[in-house]
Design a protein around this motif. Structure first.
Motif, short mmCIF file in Angstrom:
data_model
loop_
_atom_site.label_atom_id
_atom_site.label_comp_id
_atom_site.label_asym_id
_atom_site.label_seq_id
_atom_site.Cartn_x
_atom_site.Cartn_y
_atom_site.Cartn_z
N PHE A 111 -0.71 -1.91 45.19
CA PHE A 111 0.04 -2.96 45.75
C PHE A 111 1.42 -2.30 46.44
CE2 PHE A 111 -1.28 -6.18 42.17
CZ PHE A 111 -2.28 -6.53 43.14
N THR A 112 1.76 -1.04 45.75
CA THR A 112 2.99 -0.48 46.39
C THR A 112 2.65 0.02 47.71
OG1 THR A 112 3.66 0.30 44.11
CG2 THR A 112 4.41 1.45 45.94
N VAL A 113 1.38 0.57 47.91
CA VAL A 113 1.16 1.25 49.02
C VAL A 113 0.96 -0.01 50.23
CG1 VAL A 113 -0.83 2.16 50.37
CG2 VAL A 113 -0.20 2.89 48.08
N ARG A 114 0.36 -1.07 49.69
CA ARG A 114 0.31 -2.50 50.72
C ARG A 114 1.58 -2.78 50.92
NH1 ARG A 114 -4.22 -0.54 49.88
NH2 ARG A 114 -3.69 0.37 51.97
N ILE A 115 2.49 -2.95 49.99
CA ILE A 115 3.95 -3.77 50.30
C ILE A 115 4.50 -2.82 51.38
CG2 ILE A 115 6.11 -4.11 49.41
CD1 ILE A 115 4.02 -6.39 48.65
N GLU A 116 4.53 -1.44 51.26
CA GLU A 116 5.15 -0.58 51.90
C GLU A 116 4.83 -0.56 53.38
OE1 GLU A 116 8.15 1.09 51.20
OE2 GLU A 116 8.11 -0.30 49.41
N LYS A 117 3.44 -0.74 53.43
CA LYS A 117 2.60 -0.85 54.86
C LYS A 117 3.32 -1.98 55.39
CE LYS A 117 -1.49 1.75 54.34
NZ LYS A 117 -3.08 2.05 54.57
N ASN A 177 10.77 -7.46 48.34
CA ASN A 177 11.59 -6.76 47.51
C ASN A 177 11.22 -7.42 45.88
OD1 ASN A 177 12.72 -4.93 49.17
ND2 ASN A 177 14.46 -6.17 49.43
N TYR A 178 10.97 -9.04 46.13
CA TYR A 178 10.77 -9.54 44.79
C TYR A 178 9.50 -9.29 44.44
CZ TYR A 178 11.32 -13.86 41.85
OH TYR A 178 11.00 -14.72 40.72
N PHE A 179 8.58 -9.12 45.10
CA PHE A 179 7.07 -8.57 44.64
C PHE A 179 7.31 -7.52 43.80
CE2 PHE A 179 2.98 -6.82 44.88
CZ PHE A 179 2.22 -8.00 44.83
N MET A 180 8.06 -6.54 44.48
CA MET A 180 7.96 -5.35 43.80
C MET A 180 8.93 -5.47 42.45
SD MET A 180 6.34 -3.11 45.43
CE MET A 180 6.90 -1.42 44.74
N GLU A 181 9.97 -6.08 42.29
CA GLU A 181 10.73 -6.47 41.26
C GLU A 181 9.78 -6.98 39.94
OE1 GLU A 181 14.15 -8.59 42.24
OE2 GLU A 181 14.91 -7.02 43.61
N THR A 182 9.28 -8.05 40.59
CA THR A 182 8.26 -8.81 39.63
C THR A 182 7.24 -7.81 39.04
OG1 THR A 182 8.52 -10.82 40.88
CG2 THR A 182 6.84 -10.66 39.38
#
Length: 291
Positions: free
Chosen positions: A159-165, A230-235
């Motif tokens: 998920f981290t890779v996909r969100i950063e992309k 940002n909210y996705f990463m925080e959650t």
């Protein structure tokens, strides 16, 4: 932290004369759904086992199997001769009635029928055995949760890779916004210049152009999309059991990306939007596995 709903746990414990084996397999599901197979001697404790699993596992399609095997020298399972005789007589009667030959391999045929084996172990499990079974169950659950956590770490990295992309693609949008406005203005002026018989108010043109471009403004969408990322990463980095919440956030991310696409009116911006959608679809597929 994330826990996957997919996992497998197993624990084996030997007690005097017996071996206890507990296996638990789980797959993704919207709710907790438990299928249990336990020996008849432990049937009255099945509800307690289920409650223990519900409390810890929370979500998932769970298969629980409990084995209690005798490890004494004397076999605890024997052929059920009367049942085998009944099956053989029935097969003979069927063959005669249908006019077909009897089986050439009686062993292969008869051993496929149910209840051809019987156990010498009878009665209910005593308190000591029940306690050992529950401890073995707890160990199997912990093994499953460790497996789920390991898979959850892989999901976090994914998920981290996909969100950063998606975030990187979003950062490329502004470079096309000014160019887009210039192109829209030039296209409108070119169209008006081809209509020689019509005179128009240039100040009114500026006003209409302003209103038109304002409708295509994507600043709010960019801001909201950034907040959702940002909210996705925080959650994701919060307590366990956030699978449903992450699913809702991905829906909101999708809405903002779709709005960006409908407002883009620019080929390069639309390409970026398509790439964002591709990354988001990969997130949606995997978020279904999050507990």
């Amino acid at each position: 932290m994330l826990y996957s709903m997919t996992g497998f746990g197993k624990s084996v414990k030997e007690i005097p004369g017996k071996k206890i084996t507990v296996e638990i397999k789980s797959l993704n599901s919207k709710q907790i759904d438990i299928a249990a197979r336990v020996p008849s001697s432990l049937r009255e404790y099945e509800l307690q086992m289920r409650n223990n699993l519900v409390h810890i596992l929370e979500r998932g399609k769970v298969d629980l199997t409990v084995y209690v095997e005798s490890v004494t020298a004397e076999a605890s399972m024997r052929f059920n001769i009367p049942v085998l005789e009944t099956y053989k007589n029935e097969v003979k009667s069927m063959a005669q009635a249908l006019g077909i030959p009897e089986p050439s391999d009686w062993y292969n045929v008869l051993l496929r029928f149910p209840d051809v084996m019987r156990s010498d172990v009878t009665g209910e499990a005593d308190a000591s055995e029940v306690e050992d079974v529950m401890k073995t169950l707890d160990e199997a659950v912990q093994s499953l949760m460790n497996f789920r956590r390991t898979e959850g770490e892989k999901l976090e990295a994914f998920f981290t890779v996909r969100i950063e992309k998606i975030r990187n693609l979003l950062s490329q949008i502004p470079q096309y916004e000014n160019e887009r406005i210039v192109r829209i203005r030039a296209r409108m002026e070119e169209g008006l210049s081809k209509i020689h018989s019509v005179d128009y108010d240039k100040s009114r043109l500026e006003q209409e152009l302003f209103f038109y471009i304002e409708k295509l403004d994507v600043n709010e969408e960019k801001q909201r999309l950034s907040q959702h990322l940002n909210y996705f990463m925080e959650t994701m980095n919060g307590p366990k059991g956030q699978g449903k919440k992450l699913g809702f956030i991905t829906q909101e991310i999708g809405r903002e990306i779709n709005t960006l696409g409908s407002k883009s009116n620019h080929a390069e911006m639309q390409k970026l939007v398509v790439q964002m959608k591709d990354e988001l679809e990969q997130i949606k597929e995997q978020v279904l596995n999050v507990m």
